[in-house]
Design a protein around this motif. Structure first.
Motif, short mmCIF file in Angstrom:
data_model
loop_
_atom_site.label_atom_id
_atom_site.label_comp_id
_atom_site.label_asym_id
_atom_site.label_seq_id
_atom_site.Cartn_x
_atom_site.Cartn_y
_atom_site.Cartn_z
N THR A 1 14.48 -52.31 11.83
CA THR A 1 14.35 -52.61 10.40
C THR A 1 15.36 -53.67 9.95
O THR A 1 14.99 -54.59 9.21
N SER B 1 5.06 -48.25 12.73
CA SER B 1 5.04 -48.40 11.27
C SER B 1 6.17 -49.31 10.82
O SER B 1 5.96 -50.23 10.02
N LEU B 2 7.37 -49.07 11.35
CA LEU B 2 8.53 -49.86 10.92
C LEU B 2 8.50 -51.27 11.53
O LEU B 2 8.76 -52.25 10.84
N HIS C 1 5.41 -53.15 10.07
CA HIS C 1 5.30 -53.05 8.59
C HIS C 1 3.91 -52.57 8.17
O HIS C 1 3.23 -53.19 7.35
N LEU D 1 15.90 -47.44 15.10
CA LEU D 1 15.23 -47.68 13.81
C LEU D 1 16.00 -48.70 12.99
O LEU D 1 15.41 -49.62 12.41
N THR E 1 5.63 -51.97 3.66
CA THR E 1 4.39 -52.02 4.43
C THR E 1 3.48 -53.08 3.81
O THR E 1 3.00 -52.90 2.71
N SER F 1 10.47 -48.21 3.61
CA SER F 1 10.14 -49.42 4.37
C SER F 1 9.06 -50.22 3.65
O SER F 1 8.33 -49.69 2.82
#
Ligand SMILES: NC(=O)C1=CN([C@@H]2O[C@H](COP(=O)(O)OP(=O)(O)OC[C@H]3O[C@@H](n4cnc5c(N)ncnc54)[C@H](OP(=O)(O)O)[C@@H]3O)[C@@H](O)[C@H]2O)C=CC1
Ligand SMILES: N[C@@H](CC=O)C(=O)O
Length: 431
Positions: free
Chosen positions: A145, A213-214, A217, A141, A335, A333
């Motif tokens: 990121t 998702s990460l 984004h 992760l 998005t 994060s």
């Protein structure tokens, strides 16, 4: 003001919780040097305080009362390694509302309610980190990121479930039956409390929702991830794969292009030349393609006590450093990509098909005709006698790139035909 002593409330003292206690004890000196504070595990919440445990702690540290941790103003950080949705979610909410920072390994919760909890953390000025929730000891992760913050990820292919990778490796290398391989994975503490979430692909789907998702984004839910498990894989499937130069893996695939995003988990034949084919046992790996960097791969143990505890501790160090610097509550994060999910007609792959057909003249020609109508072309085909008393043959086909929709339409035609007696298997081929 810099803290000299940080106090932890540990929620859960099973496989991962035990690892956390061991590492905090044995790395106290390194932790002090990195963070400038001592780190104490103050209380531990368990379900059964009388249970025999592999690691003993002073009796008074164990509690069955969550308020003894959540309402204790001396506790700065909660580590949640209990699992499940409730009461874990309520405990984390309460901790954040009380201004406590949270580290969790709970992918079920983060895949389902991560967005809500991250908003609450931000609003409360608290940190919420969850590195251990994907791929155990692989720091993936932080990698996607932070490490990829200067790039644009377009593809992630992951072996993100240690239990199923362990089972498939045992089945294909040692011919160990499925059930026995699962029992072994459970005995090592790799499997979830309900191992069907490993075996049926849901655990991997949750991790892929977090990764997508990460990495992209965007806000992916677990419902956006298509999911198939390994329950129906047979030793014959694995053997045919081997013959063709493929290795079977439960793989999560997340891709994006101008048509949208696809995220799915399914048993997949990976070409033996692909780096993921060499990832065996409890090991996980995530192949990440960045537009600028090109191909990368991250590899390590995906489950188990100490590997998972290292990921929890690395989050803990991050939180303590943030506390020292006065910058907590800022890890939500970003998005900004619109979530457009691809339709099956836009999802392309090669496919492996294993069919039992009537062994008579014209069957292959008929099959080729159906395939042509769906714009599916063949890369490989071979035939073997099957049950000679019933005049049947076994056909193994590998297609060139075809859409998922056309494969599904082909399969439904095959199911209706008298010439095709059984569809034994259909797998995606990657690499
Ligand atoms: N195991 C692994 O390799 C990995 C696990 N994870 C995740 O980490 C988390 C923990 O997993 P793991 O350590 O394997 O789980 P375990 O089942 O080994 O441990 C769970 C712990 O939580 C306690 N607990 C469960 N329910 C309650 C409750 N209602 N109230 C109080 N305590 C409770 C149990 O208490 P008691 O001991 O008294 O029964 C136990 O100590 C899960 O979210 C899992 O998905 C993530 C990556 C890898
Ligand atoms: N059950 C999971 C544990 C880690 O997330 C797995 O097998 O990968």
């Amino acid at each position: 003001m810099r803290k000299k002593d940080v106090k932890i409330g540990l929620i859960g003292f099973g496989t991962v919780g035990t690892g956390v206690v061991r590492l905090v004890k044995s790395y106290q000196d390194d932790l002090l040097k990195q963070t400038g504070t001592t780190i104490q595990i103050e209380r531990i919440l368990v379900k059964d305080p009388l249970k025999n445990r592999p690691l003993s702690v002073e009796g008074k540290r164990l509690t069955t009362d969550p308020t003894a941790i959540l309402d204790d103003p001396n506790i700065d950080i909660i580590i949640e390694v209990m699992g499940g949705i409730e009461p874990a979610k309520s405990y984390i909410q309460r901790a954040l509302e009380k201004g406590k920072h949270v580290v969790t390994a709970n992918k079920d919760l983060m895949a389902l309610h991560g967005d809500e909890l991250l908003h609450l953390a931000e609003a409360s000025g608290c940190d919420l980190y969850y590195e251990a929730s994907v791929a155990g000891g692989v720091p993936i992760l932080k990698t996607i990121t932070d490490g990829f913050s200067s790039d644009r990820i377009t593809k992630m292919i992951g072996i993100v479930n240690g239990t199923t990778n362990y089972i498939l490796t045992k089945m294909s290398r040692e011919n160990v039956p499925f059930e026995r391989a699962l029992e072994e994975a459970q005995s090592f503490g790799y499997a979830e409390q309900d191992p069907s979430s490993d075996v049926d692909g849901l655990d991997a789907a949750r991790k892929m929702a977090i990764l997508a998702s990460l990495g992209f984004h965007t806000g992916m839910n677990v419902d956006d991830v298509t999911c198939k498990g390994i329950r129906n894989i047979t030793v014959d499937d694995l053997a045919y794969g081997k013959q063709l130069g493929y290795t079977m893996k439960l793989v999560g695939i997340a891709k994006r292009d101008e048509r949208g995003i696809e995220v799915g988990v399914e048993p997949t034949f990976v070409k033996d030349t692909h780096p993921l084919a060499a990832v065996n046992g409890v090991y996980n790996a995530i192949y990440v393609y960045g537009e600028a960097v090109g191909e990368t791969m991250f590899y390590g143990p995906g489950a188990g006590e100490l590997p998972t505890a290292t990921a929890v501790l690395s989050d803990l160090v991050t939180v303590v450093k943030n506390i020292q610097l006065g910058i907590t509550g800022k890890n939500k994060s970003h998005t900004y990509t619109e979530k457009i999910l691809k339709e099956d007609g836009d999802i392309y792959a090669n496919f492996f098909l294993r069919l039992i057909v009537q062994d008579k003249c014209g069957v292959l020609a008929k099959l080729a005709d159906w395939m042509a109508k769906e714009e599916i072309s063949l890369e490989k085909v071979f035939q073997k006698p099957y049950a000679t008393d019933k005049n049947e043959a076994e056909l193994i086909l590998v297609t060139h790139s075809a859409s998922k929709k056309s494969i599904e339409q082909l399969l439904s035609k095959l199911k209706q035909s008298d010439l095709i007696h059984e569809i034994k298997s259909c797998f995606r081929v990657e690499g």
